[in-house]
Design an enzyme around this catalytic site. Structure first.
Site, short mmCIF file in Angstrom:
data_model
loop_
_atom_site.label_atom_id
_atom_site.label_comp_id
_atom_site.label_asym_id
_atom_site.label_seq_id
_atom_site.Cartn_x
_atom_site.Cartn_y
_atom_site.Cartn_z
N TYR A 91 -2.64 -1.26 10.40
CA TYR A 91 -2.52 -1.40 8.94
C TYR A 91 -1.17 -0.85 8.47
O TYR A 91 -0.47 -1.49 7.68
CB TYR A 91 -3.68 -0.66 8.26
CG TYR A 91 -3.77 -0.86 6.78
CD1 TYR A 91 -4.48 -1.94 6.25
CD2 TYR A 91 -3.18 0.02 5.89
CE1 TYR A 91 -4.59 -2.13 4.89
CE2 TYR A 91 -3.28 -0.16 4.52
CZ TYR A 91 -3.98 -1.24 4.03
OH TYR A 91 -4.07 -1.42 2.66
N SER A 141 0.86 -1.17 0.00
CA SER A 141 0.00 0.00 0.00
C SER A 141 0.90 1.22 0.00
O SER A 141 2.07 1.15 0.39
CB SER A 141 -0.88 0.00 1.25
OG SER A 141 -1.47 1.26 1.49
#
Length: 261
Positions: free
Chosen positions: A156, A143
């Site tokens: 995350y 990401s």
């Protein structure tokens, strides 16, 4: 390019980015094992559709990738059905947003298990065969948050930074074994899940659709455009090609310039 002699395992591939990658690999001739949760009828439709459309063999594994034993079982199943696992795409991931002092411990543990540890366990299971054949491709979905941080997403961000580090470390171990290891770091990707969030955000913030997209969702992306699942999938397919055989240990950004700032 053709991957007709290859077989792939793609985790988190019953929808979104993972399904797009599975479809792109199948289009190039690779057999695919898809994995994830969802409506059984919809999953079977996707699995059967892969076989019908691309003439490959496709199987589905319901393995829970928070469970190391089930991950190993999934890889073993693919090896039994296909004869080998040549391509491993670690794509499964979940998200939870909370201030760190209120972050539920069980959510932290779950996100680290699914977003980071699952990749380790899948790599560990698939590597012996890849090394024996002296060919393999491992692609981890990271990401933009593997490179920068965002508030309220501590688990995350930690997991995606971990994926970037895991990618580099394993790539160095495998540099002389014909196995490449890379991660792809998208920014905001246009998926049905994102699209469904727009009307609620319009209502909650008293904004137009365009304002939500440009001022909320795409604030961090200078191009003001979503990444598409097809673009992520195309990059994954390229990383499986011979042309990419000297690309290993990299974190490839696909974020509309987000991390350039």
């Amino acid at each position: 390019m053709t991957l007709c002699s290859k077989s792939a395992v793609v985790t988190g591939s019953t929808s979104g980015i993972g399904l797009a990658i599975a479809r792109a690999l199948a289009k190039e001739g690779a057999n695919v094992l898809i994995n994830g949760f969802g409506d059984p009828h919809d999953i079977e439709k996707e699995r059967a559709g892969l076989e019908a459309e691309f003439g490959i063999k496709a199987v589905y594994s319901p393995a829970d990738v928070s469970r190391p034993d089930q991950i190993a079982g999934m890889v073993h199943e693919a090896q039994e059905v296909f004869g080998a696992v040549d391509i491993l795409v670690n794509n499964a991931g979940i998200q939870f947003v909370s201030p760190v002092e209120e972050f539920p411990v069980e959510k932290w543990d779950q996100i680290l298990a699914i977003n980071l540890s699952s990749a380790f366990h899948a790599i560990r299971a698939a590597l012996p065969g890849m090394k024996a054949r002296k060919w393999g491709r491992i692609i981890n979905t990271a990401s933009a948050l593997s490179l920068v941080a965002s508030p309220f997403k501590s688990a995350y961000v930690a997991a995606k930074h971990g994926i970037a580090g895991l990618t580099k470390s394993v790539a160095l171990e495998l540099a002389t074994h014909g196995v490449t290891v890379n991660c792809v770091s998208p920014g905001y990707v246009w998926t049905p899940l994102v699209e469904r969030q727009i009307p609620d955000t319009m209502k909650a913030r008293n904004m137009t659709r365009e304002q939500v997209i440009n001022d909320i969702l795409l604030e961090a992306q200078p191009t003001k455009q979503f990444v598409t699942v097809e673009q992520v999938a195309a990059l994954a397919v390229f990383l499986c090609s011979d042309a990419a055989s000297q690309i290993t240990g990299t974190n490839l950004s696909m974020d509309g310039g987000w991390t350039a700032e």
